[in-house]
Design a protein around this motif. Sequence first.
Motif, PDB file in Angstrom:
ATOM      1  N   GLU A 144       0.840  -1.197   0.000  1.00  0.00           N
ATOM      2  CA  GLU A 144       0.000   0.000   0.000  1.00  0.00           C
ATOM      3  C   GLU A 144       0.878   1.251   0.000  1.00  0.00           C
ATOM      4  OE1 GLU A 144      -3.971  -1.528   2.413  1.00  0.00           O
ATOM      5  OE2 GLU A 144      -2.344  -0.589   3.535  1.00  0.00           O
ATOM      6  N   GLY A 145       0.424   2.261  -0.752  1.00  0.00           N
ATOM      7  CA  GLY A 145       1.042   3.573  -0.694  1.00  0.00           C
ATOM      8  C   GLY A 145       2.427   3.681  -1.294  1.00  0.00           C
ATOM      9  N   LEU A 146       2.710   2.964  -2.387  1.00  0.00           N
ATOM     10  CA  LEU A 146       4.015   3.053  -3.029  1.00  0.00           C
ATOM     11  C   LEU A 146       3.953   4.088  -4.142  1.00  0.00           C
ATOM     12  CD1 LEU A 146       6.910   2.094  -3.568  1.00  0.00           C
ATOM     13  CD2 LEU A 146       5.943   0.295  -5.025  1.00  0.00           C
ATOM     14  N   VAL A 147       4.789   5.123  -4.049  1.00  0.00           N
ATOM     15  CA  VAL A 147       4.864   6.159  -5.077  1.00  0.00           C
ATOM     16  C   VAL A 147       6.089   5.884  -5.951  1.00  0.00           C
ATOM     17  CG1 VAL A 147       5.016   8.627  -5.549  1.00  0.00           C
ATOM     18  CG2 VAL A 147       3.790   7.820  -3.517  1.00  0.00           C
ATOM     19  N   LEU A 148       5.847   5.723  -7.233  1.00  0.00           N
ATOM     20  CA  LEU A 148       6.912   5.435  -8.187  1.00  0.00           C
ATOM     21  C   LEU A 148       7.162   6.670  -9.043  1.00  0.00           C
ATOM     22  CD1 LEU A 148       5.789   1.844  -9.249  1.00  0.00           C
ATOM     23  CD2 LEU A 148       7.630   2.444  -7.666  1.00  0.00           C
ATOM     24  N   ARG A 149       8.330   7.274  -8.858  1.00  0.00           N
ATOM     25  CA  ARG A 149       8.688   8.498  -9.580  1.00  0.00           C
ATOM     26  C   ARG A 149       9.867   8.214 -10.511  1.00  0.00           C
ATOM     27  NH1 ARG A 149       8.134  10.192  -4.189  1.00  0.00           N
ATOM     28  NH2 ARG A 149       6.308  11.540  -3.836  1.00  0.00           N
ATOM     29  N   PRO A 150       9.807   8.714 -11.740  1.00  0.00           N
ATOM     30  CA  PRO A 150      10.949   8.564 -12.649  1.00  0.00           C
ATOM     31  C   PRO A 150      12.218   9.133 -12.026  1.00  0.00           C
ATOM     32  CG  PRO A 150       9.033   9.368 -13.834  1.00  0.00           C
ATOM     33  CD  PRO A 150       8.671   9.416 -12.378  1.00  0.00           C
ATOM     34  N   GLY A 151      13.315   8.408 -12.181  1.00  0.00           N
ATOM     35  CA  GLY A 151      14.594   8.842 -11.659  1.00  0.00           C
ATOM     36  C   GLY A 151      14.897   8.356 -10.259  1.00  0.00           C
ATOM     37  N   GLU A 152      13.933   7.713  -9.596  1.00  0.00           N
ATOM     38  CA  GLU A 152      14.150   7.252  -8.228  1.00  0.00           C
ATOM     39  C   GLU A 152      14.470   5.760  -8.193  1.00  0.00           C
ATOM     40  OE1 GLU A 152      11.683  10.478  -5.558  1.00  0.00           O
ATOM     41  OE2 GLU A 152      10.986   8.391  -5.610  1.00  0.00           O
ATOM     42  N   LEU A 153      15.122   5.355  -7.096  1.00  0.00           N
ATOM     43  CA  LEU A 153      15.495   3.960  -6.901  1.00  0.00           C
ATOM     44  C   LEU A 153      14.717   3.401  -5.717  1.00  0.00           C
ATOM     45  CD1 LEU A 153      18.988   2.391  -7.197  1.00  0.00           C
ATOM     46  CD2 LEU A 153      17.598   1.838  -5.208  1.00  0.00           C
ATOM     47  N   VAL A 154      14.056   2.262  -5.948  1.00  0.00           N
ATOM     48  CA  VAL A 154      13.254   1.593  -4.922  1.00  0.00           C
ATOM     49  C   VAL A 154      13.963   0.312  -4.520  1.00  0.00           C
ATOM     50  CG1 VAL A 154      11.025   0.559  -4.368  1.00  0.00           C
ATOM     51  CG2 VAL A 154      11.124   2.552  -5.873  1.00  0.00           C
ATOM     52  N   LEU A 155      14.276   0.179  -3.236  1.00  0.00           N
ATOM     53  CA  LEU A 155      14.897  -1.043  -2.728  1.00  0.00           C
ATOM     54  C   LEU A 155      13.820  -1.949  -2.150  1.00  0.00           C
ATOM     55  CD1 LEU A 155      17.278  -2.830  -1.800  1.00  0.00           C
ATOM     56  CD2 LEU A 155      17.350  -1.455   0.296  1.00  0.00           C
ATOM     57  N   VAL A 156      13.790  -3.208  -2.597  1.00  0.00           N
ATOM     58  CA  VAL A 156      12.876  -4.221  -2.058  1.00  0.00           C
ATOM     59  C   VAL A 156      13.723  -5.245  -1.317  1.00  0.00           C
ATOM     60  CG1 VAL A 156      11.149  -5.981  -2.589  1.00  0.00           C
ATOM     61  CG2 VAL A 156      11.252  -3.892  -3.958  1.00  0.00           C
ATOM     62  N   SER A 157      13.452  -5.437  -0.039  1.00  0.00           N
ATOM     63  CA  SER A 157      14.230  -6.380   0.759  1.00  0.00           C
ATOM     64  C   SER A 157      13.300  -7.260   1.563  1.00  0.00           C
ATOM     65  CB  SER A 157      15.197  -5.641   1.691  1.00  0.00           C
ATOM     66  OG  SER A 157      14.478  -4.878   2.653  1.00  0.00           O
ATOM     67  N   GLY A 158      13.849  -8.311   2.108  1.00  0.00           N
ATOM     68  CA  GLY A 158      13.073  -9.267   2.893  1.00  0.00           C
ATOM     69  C   GLY A 158      13.755 -10.612   2.879  1.00  0.00           C
ATOM     70  N   ASP A 159      13.276 -11.504   3.727  1.00  0.00           N
ATOM     71  CA  ASP A 159      13.863 -12.835   3.811  1.00  0.00           C
ATOM     72  C   ASP A 159      13.666 -13.603   2.508  1.00  0.00           C
ATOM     73  OD1 ASP A 159      14.560 -12.265   6.400  1.00  0.00           O
ATOM     74  OD2 ASP A 159      12.769 -13.214   7.268  1.00  0.00           O
ATOM     75  N   SER A 160      14.525 -14.574   2.289  1.00  0.00           N
ATOM     76  CA  SER A 160      14.410 -15.417   1.103  1.00  0.00           C
ATOM     77  C   SER A 160      13.101 -16.204   1.127  1.00  0.00           C
ATOM     78  CB  SER A 160      15.596 -16.383   1.025  1.00  0.00           C
ATOM     79  OG  SER A 160      16.807 -15.686   0.893  1.00  0.00           O
ATOM     80  N   GLY A 161      12.445 -16.292  -0.031  1.00  0.00           N
ATOM     81  CA  GLY A 161      11.212 -17.066  -0.149  1.00  0.00           C
ATOM     82  C   GLY A 161       9.990 -16.388   0.409  1.00  0.00           C
ATOM     83  N   ILE A 162      10.102 -15.125   0.789  1.00  0.00           N
ATOM     84  CA  ILE A 162       8.964 -14.459   1.415  1.00  0.00           C
ATOM     85  C   ILE A 162       7.993 -13.887   0.387  1.00  0.00           C
ATOM     86  CG2 ILE A 162       9.912 -12.110   1.597  1.00  0.00           C
ATOM     87  CD1 ILE A 162       8.873 -12.128   4.533  1.00  0.00           C
ATOM     88  N   GLY A 163       8.437 -13.765  -0.876  1.00  0.00           N
ATOM     89  CA  GLY A 163       7.527 -13.286  -1.922  1.00  0.00           C
ATOM     90  C   GLY A 163       7.999 -12.045  -2.652  1.00  0.00           C
TER      91      GLY A 163
END
Length: 560
Positions: A349-368
């Motif tokens: 929820e609430g993810l803003v995607l702006r051109p020129g920005e970097l989004v890091l996605v992290s979490g445990d392995s196998g979590i999805g």
Amino acid sequence: MRVSPAWRGLLALLPRAERLSLLTYALLSVGSAISGSLSAVLLVPLVQPGHAVPFASSHVLVNAAGFAASGIAFALLRWQSARLGAAQVARFAMRLRGGVHAHLLEASLPGLAGASSAEIANVLTFNSELLVQGFGAMQQLAVAVLTSLVSIAFALWISPVLMLAIPVLLLAILLTSRVTGREHGEVSRRYVADMTDLFWHSEDFPRRLRHVRSFGKEDSERASYGDVSQRLGQGYKRQLELVASSRLVLELGAAVGIPAVFVLADRSHGVDGAALVAVGLLLGRLLPYLISTRQGFQQLRSAEPALVMWQRYMAMDTSTQPPTMAATAGEVIIESMRVKPPREGIVLEGLVLRPGELVLVSGDSGIGKSSLVDALSGMATPDTFKASHQGRPLAFEAWRAHVARGAYVGQGVRPWQRTVREVLAWADPEASEATLHDALRSVGLDRRVDASPEGLDLAVHGVGSRLSGGELQRLMLAQVILRRPVLAVLDEATSALDAAAELTVLQGVRASLPAAVIVVVSHRDAVLALADVHVRVTGDRANVETIPPIRTIVPSRRPA
């Protein structure tokens, strides 16, 4: 004989034009069979002058000319039918492999989730070869059947009495089919399954070798591979034994049938020597066809399990369709999105995607995490999706259209092209050499390439110039730069680099793509130094955190 599923399935794969070509092949085979039978009949008056047989003349020269003409026609028709048959097999092989490969390229990611890479490799290679062999066997069966029918018809015309021996041969064919048919089907199914196991042992062999050696399990690996090889060897041996058994039954039938012809000729006073010789020649032509017919049926049985596997992959869901809507400009707000797997699902929820920005996605392995970025890239349809652009609702199809010009690089992706130039040209065929060098410079690979005498023509997998895992990842990221995507997803795409090199390379990619949203999946918290947004996946939620604009700046440097 339980071969109808195979030949019907193979015929169903042929388009209408190819079926007409197959009919032409059959007609050429009939013409060849007629010419061959005429040649056999006209040989009798040449060997025994004065004996009357159909089509024969009282003049030797006429019979010799007829024999030569029919022999030449037989050779030419058989040659032409062989050329046509070879072309049909080649086209069938190309359609077969191209069809399943194209279908896999359009398959939905959830549909591929349950398929093993070893089985996919099998269906694209060896399994397809079995189907091609089955198609070739079907062609040979058509020739054998048509030739046999023509030869029997000629023999029946010459001496109906002598043809009473034919039921002996037919009985031999029926017996051998019943004796070996079911077992051959079981052997073929086991053979296909064992070949898939063999692909498992050969998949990504260098990585597998490191794993095996580190555990000191070379003997165990050798034994495991040996077990599969032994089963394949035994299966191949049994197939040849079944072929030999079938041939034995046919030859025993011939051993009984041929003397029966002579006994019938002796008992029937209306049969002269010329008719006996002619029928003998005609029936003698059938023996090799009877053997090839039996082998053809066995090859068709071998194709049955291969056809089942091919059909299973061709029936795979291809729900992902290319977007047709116009792309959306500017930032997009993902208000709510739910993806699966995992089974319970993940809510973002609430993810803003702006051109020129970097989004890091992290979490445990196998979590999805992969499921999450698959949906963000438009490659997988989420369970629910609610987004907006400039205050207006944005449907998922519109979002897919927006990110249609994308770039997705995963951890295990390796270039399959031959040279660095070919790898880069795959991403942008129109790029100049200067542009290619700029892309390499952005990911820190320019020195490696410039130091080589081959330059951009440096072999990616050459013996003396093999690129390391980290260099291959840099090369794949250079592809991303050349692609100039709207959204770039880098799923552990820098895992082979050390932490400092990873940040430097990501900086170079980001600087080269000022209009792109870059989504990086990584286990390293150090990437936070570059991120504008952090999506941390925990349990059934993906928590979104905006990184303050004042943060540690990573100095740009060229990694060693």
